[in-house]
Design a protein around this motif. Structure first.
Motif, PDB file in Angstrom:
ATOM      1  N   ILE A   1     -38.498 -41.759  62.753  1.00 60.08           N
ATOM      2  CA  ILE A   1     -38.223 -43.012  63.468  1.00 60.08           C
ATOM      3  C   ILE A   1     -36.737 -43.146  63.768  1.00 60.08           C
ATOM      4  O   ILE A   1     -36.357 -43.635  64.835  1.00 60.08           O
TER       5      ILE A   1
ATOM      6  N   TYR B   1     -41.606 -39.793  57.974  1.00 62.50           N
ATOM      7  CA  TYR B   1     -41.680 -40.659  59.149  1.00 62.50           C
ATOM      8  C   TYR B   1     -40.488 -41.602  59.261  1.00 62.50           C
ATOM      9  O   TYR B   1     -40.087 -41.960  60.379  1.00 62.50           O
TER      10      TYR B   1
ATOM     11  N   PHE C   1     -36.326 -52.148  67.584  1.00 62.72           N
ATOM     12  CA  PHE C   1     -37.400 -51.709  66.698  1.00 62.72           C
ATOM     13  C   PHE C   1     -37.580 -52.654  65.523  1.00 62.72           C
ATOM     14  O   PHE C   1     -36.607 -53.151  64.950  1.00 62.72           O
TER      15      PHE C   1
ATOM     16  N   MET D   1     -40.062 -52.584  61.904  1.00 61.69           N
ATOM     17  CA  MET D   1     -41.005 -51.838  61.081  1.00 61.69           C
ATOM     18  C   MET D   1     -41.677 -52.824  60.133  1.00 61.69           C
ATOM     19  O   MET D   1     -40.998 -53.651  59.518  1.00 61.69           O
TER      20      MET D   1
ATOM     21  N   PHE E   1     -43.443 -50.845  64.517  1.00 62.18           N
ATOM     22  CA  PHE E   1     -44.060 -49.735  63.803  1.00 62.18           C
ATOM     23  C   PHE E   1     -44.852 -50.285  62.620  1.00 62.18           C
ATOM     24  O   PHE E   1     -44.286 -50.946  61.748  1.00 62.18           O
TER      25      PHE E   1
ATOM     26  N   THR F   1     -36.277 -41.098  66.779  1.00 58.83           N
ATOM     27  CA  THR F   1     -36.826 -41.792  67.943  1.00 58.83           C
ATOM     28  C   THR F   1     -35.846 -42.846  68.447  1.00 58.83           C
ATOM     29  O   THR F   1     -35.608 -42.970  69.648  1.00 58.83           O
TER      30      THR F   1
END
Length: 166
Positions: A60, A56, A76, A78, A43, A63
């Motif tokens: 996330i 956000y 993930f 970021m 991300f 998600t």
């Protein structure tokens, strides 16, 4: 009114992520996730507005949980670049503190929650330099990297899929 709109968006996101949207049917991402075992995403976080960025960070998390609940292991990363880095310090500027004090505390909590999920979070040193952030004051869950763009390129070369968040 803006806060109400953001709240409604958050609730809708969480409803969709948990599949509670339609009575009797399960909303899911089975077509996109077919045969996928691990979902690799990087991300790119480049947001100037603290409230929007905090929103956000919450999305996330949803998600991550939604993917996990659908049988795919989320992997993930970021990468925070640009003005977003000014909200990630234990000693924000007086202006940032005055404008976003309560949001900064929520954001710190969301950074901690993402770290607890196992999400790697990187901060671009080019951006911290540009915005006058002392790297020693970054939230402890964050990893400082030399250049966020290099990090993004590297993760994509390793098979991570770019998710830009502006």
């Amino acid at each position: 009114m803006r806060n109400l709109f953001r709240y409604i968006l958050l609730v809708l996101s969480l409803v969709l992520a948990t599949g509670q949207g339609h009575a009797g049917s399960r909303i899911n991402d089975s077509a996109a996730l077919a045969d996928l075992k691990v979902g690799q995403a990087v991300f790119l976080i480049d947001i100037a507005d603290a409230k929007k960025m905090n929103f956000y960070l919450e999305v996330i998390q949803g998600t991550f949980k939604g993917m996990r609940d659908q049988g795919v292991t989320p992997d993930f990363v970021m990468v925070y670049i640009g003005p977003s880095v000014q909200y990630l310090s234990t000693s924000p500027s007086a202006d940032v503190e005055a404008r976003y004090g309560a949001v900064l505390m929520e954001m710190e909590s969301n950074v901690e929650k993402l770290a607890a999920l196992g999400v790697r979070q990187e901060v671009c040193a080019v951006a911290t330099d540009a915005f006058g952030i002392d790297n020693k004051t970054l939230l402890p869950e964050l990893d400082l990297v030399g250049d966020g763009f290099i990090s993004l390129i590297g993760y994509q070369a390793q098979g991570y899929h770019l998710v830009p968040v502006f």
